[in-house]
Design an enzyme around this catalytic site. Structure first.
Site, PDB file in Angstrom:
ATOM      1  N   LYS A 125      -8.217  -9.523  40.118  1.00  0.00           N
ATOM      2  CA  LYS A 125      -8.734  -9.096  41.416  1.00  0.00           C
ATOM      3  C   LYS A 125      -8.486 -10.153  42.491  1.00  0.00           C
ATOM      4  O   LYS A 125      -8.309  -9.838  43.665  1.00  0.00           O
ATOM      5  CB  LYS A 125     -10.218  -8.772  41.302  1.00  0.00           C
ATOM      6  N   GLU A 200     -17.732 -12.559  46.785  1.00  0.00           N
ATOM      7  CA  GLU A 200     -17.411 -11.973  48.070  1.00  0.00           C
ATOM      8  C   GLU A 200     -18.691 -11.492  48.720  1.00  0.00           C
ATOM      9  O   GLU A 200     -19.716 -11.333  48.057  1.00  0.00           O
ATOM     10  CB  GLU A 200     -16.413 -10.812  47.922  1.00  0.00           C
ATOM     11  N   HIS A 235     -23.714  -1.043  39.084  1.00  0.00           N
ATOM     12  CA  HIS A 235     -22.342  -1.056  39.597  1.00  0.00           C
ATOM     13  C   HIS A 235     -21.439  -0.083  38.839  1.00  0.00           C
ATOM     14  O   HIS A 235     -20.222  -0.210  38.890  1.00  0.00           O
ATOM     15  CB  HIS A 235     -21.749  -2.472  39.570  1.00  0.00           C
ATOM     16  N   ARG A 294      -4.477   3.401  36.604  1.00  0.00           N
ATOM     17  CA  ARG A 294      -4.703   4.363  35.522  1.00  0.00           C
ATOM     18  C   ARG A 294      -5.353   5.607  36.109  1.00  0.00           C
ATOM     19  O   ARG A 294      -5.652   5.681  37.301  1.00  0.00           O
ATOM     20  CB  ARG A 294      -5.635   3.767  34.473  1.00  0.00           C
TER      21      ARG A 294
END
Length: 666
Positions: A125, A200, A235, A294
């Site tokens: 990421k 972040e 999440h 995917r």
């Protein structure tokens, strides 16, 4: 593109390197294309429906993902042994593993997925965000843990590898950052083999909006509609829908969103099905989160609103076929919910065991046709339709080794409100016995005023809670129905022609106790010449071992009763209630000491935070279990001292096992 009847060129058979509902979903399309199918399965999954539906199956000895579905070399060996032409990875497990993709290609097989380089570039990421920023895609600034300050709070600690909510922590206090980074890193290392994390800025009330991408080998890139997946727990997504309520409110957002998604795909020369995920605020400003290389769990809502079969397109693109210049338009609205075996009111703890009965709607895909067949719209533009993508059926065993999702239930309708109403009704009427699920939570969400208004940001559960348990009145009348059905069953097993509990003269009432959660409900009733005498002004109309009709306050209701070993399930228009009959005499061997912490599910002890003799306070974390791809904290039930500690890190435990005992003194 060629006709669906022709099948993808060069592919005659496929191995699906996955399990459960996604394996069944891919098999369905493969069969429609005339392809032979091969399943791989763990020892624990040997009797699961997806294994029986394949033309052939290869066992991967072992139970845990690390022993089975994450063993790339075993799966490639199985594909070669079975003589297939292609491998489809589904989602999860090895679907975004570049090494696995390369191994499939090196074995001379067709990889039903994106190029290896594209998978690699999105695998981290941290690196993915740098690539996207260079391509002109909006991103949230990355923060290294060392540079986070109080003005940056709250921040989200994220695993660089993998997804699905693993390795994520929200930090609101600077003094908690170091501990949360360590915990996130440990979880990421366990789940993905890579403990790298980053931080972040955290948008506490953001919207999770994503764009479905489909790209061919000839440069055509489709943005096939957007989805909103903002209702999440830990999440992880719970409700997904297309189109996005946020984007519908801000029409100017859609073209910008699609353009950013196409830029992301072009930047890595993407081919195949993929999803570009964004985090957006209420004003419509959005930022790149990640790209999933995917198929997504929530792909059915895109299929239902476009008429596409995305799996069929994956096969076609892998075989070198061209996409038309533009994707089909979106029609109507589709909502998908994830039916999990879990207890939302108890920290989302997963549930395991035998699924005695599973019946949700028609359990089939209906109303869509292949875009390559020329028809791209629903068969009816006005009638809502149901789709159930399920990994289980009556009698399936829900094991502790894999994700807790049982099925995805999807409804398409011309409008969002009618889709939500039909989906809630289908869930309410579902017959699900044997394993606790989040079904009641899902119906509550779909009928919640905030959801119906489209107010569905990622803080939904923080704002609104997780619904209310059934009322005592509903539980009591359901327990009465269960007791009367039990009495009818006992009567049917004897030659007596009078009802159980009948007396010639007034006598003590019949009593039967049932447990719901931690509460025991005692039912008292008498069957007299004048009928039923029971609490709540109930009149018995009819009773059999499986069906009881009661009239309460002038309203007649039918209660369907199913009795299993140690469990009675009652379904009615009031809801579905699972009752545990309480034995009159408790076996002393089954009792545990006061202050005992017992395992709420089978799992693995991954961390122990105390030692014998430590003083602890109520709610203090003592140890952590990993089960069904989730981490669960076990806390002290009272203030006291750890008197016993019966487990250590790495140990497997069964449900009900005593893990520790907290007492007043050591």
């Amino acid at each position: 593109m060629t006709s669906a009847a022709d099948g993808p060129r060069g592919i005659t058979s496929v191995l699906v390197a996955n399990r459960g509902e996604i394996a069944r979903r891919i098999f369905r399309t493969a069969r429609s294309l005339g392809l032979a199918t091969v399943a791989v399965h763990s020892t624990a999954d040997a009797r699961m429906p997806f294994v029986g539906e394949a033309d052939a199956a290869v066992e991967l000895p072992g139970n845990t993902p690390g022993e089975t579905y994450l063993r790339a070399e075993l799966i490639v060996e199985a594909a070669v042994r079975a003589g297939v032409d292609a491998v489809h990875p589904g989602y999860g497990f090895l679907s975004e593993n570049a090494g696995f993709a390369q191994a499939v290609i090196d074995a001379g097989l067709t990889w039903i997925g994106p190029p290896v380089d594209a998978i690699s570039s999105m695998g981290s990421k941290i690196e993915a965000k740098k690539l996207m920023a260079a391509a002109g895609v909006p991103v949230l600034a990355e923060l290294t843990p060392a540079e986070v300050s109080a003005v940056d709070l709250p921040v989200l600690v994220k695993a660089s590898a993998g997804g699905g909510g693993r390795g994520m922590r929200v930090v609101t206090r600077l003094e908690d950052l170091a501990a949360e980074i360590d915990a996130a890193s440990a979880e990421a290392l366990s789940a993905f083999g890579d403990g790298t994390v980053f931080c972040e800025r955290y948008l506490a009330a953001g919207h999770h909006v994503e764009v479905q991408i489909m790209a061919d080998q000839h440069g055509t890139i489709w943005a096939v509609g957007e989805r909103e997946c903002s209702v999440q727990r830990r999440h992880q997504k719970v409700v997904e829908e297309a189109p996005s309520p946020l984007v519908e409110r801000i029409p100017s957002m859609r073209p910008e969103l699609y353009e950013a998604a196409r830029k992301a795909a072009a930047a890595i020369n993407y081919v195949g099905a993929g999803t570009v995920e964004f985090l957006a605020d209420d004003a419509g400003r959005f930022y790149f989160l990640e790209m999933n290389t995917r198929l997504q769990v929530e792909h059915p809502v895109t299929e239902e609103t476009t008429g596409l079969d995305l799996v069929e397109l994956q096969f076609a693109v892998a075989a070198g076929e061209r996409l038309p210049a533009d994707p089909p338009p979106t029609v109507g609205h589709a909502i998908e919910v994830r039916l999990y075996a879990e207890d939302p009111a108890n920290d989302w703890q997963p549930r395991t065991g035998r699924l005695h009965a599973f019946g949700v709607g028609a359990r089939h895909l209906s109303g869509t046709k292949s875009a390559r067949g020329g028809e791209i719209v629903p068969e009816s533009r006005s009638t809502p339709r149901l789709r159930v993508d399920s990994g289980v059926e009556d009698g399936s065993e829900v094991s502790p080794y894999y994700d807790a999702m049982l099925a995805k239930v999807i409804v398409w309708a011309p409008a969002r409100a009618s889709a939500a109403a039909r989906l809630a009704a289908e869930l309410e009427r579902a017959r699900i016995h044997g394993v606790g699920t989040n079904r009641d939570l899902l119906t509550w969400i779909l009928r919640h005023p905030a959801f119906l208004a489209g107010d569905t940001d990622t803080g939904f559960f923080d704002k609104h809670g997780v619904g209310e348990p059934p009322t005592d009145d509903v539980v009591r009348v359901s327990a009465l129905a269960a007791a009367l059905a039990d009495a009818a069953a006992r009567q049917a097993r004897t030659s007596l022609r009078v009802a159980s509990g009948w007396r010639n003269l007034p006598s003590q009432p019949q009593r039967k106790s049932y447990r719901v959660g931690d509460v025991v409900h005692q039912v008292e009733y008498r069957l007299t010449r004048d009928g039923l005498v029971a609490e709540g002004n109930a009149r018995l109309v009819e009773s059999t071992p499986t069906r009881v009709v009661l009239e309460v306050d002038g309203v007649r209701r039918v209660f369907e009763v199913a009795a299993y070993d140690g469990l009675t399930c009652v379904d009615s228009s009031l809801g579905s209630i699972s009752l545990t009959p309480v034995e009159r005499f408790t076996d002393p061997a089954r009792q545990v000491a006061a202050g005992s912490l017992v395992a709420p599910m089978p799992g693995t002890v991954i961390r122990v935070g105390v030692r014998i003799g430590d003083k602890v306070t109520q709610g203090q974390p003592l140890l952590w279990l990993e089960a069904m791809k989730m981490e669960h904290m076990i806390a002290a039930p009272v203030d006291g001292v750890v008197g016993e500690l019966t487990v250590e890190a790495g140990q497997q435990v069964e449900v009900g096992a005593v893990l520790a005992v907290v007492g007043e003194d050591a």
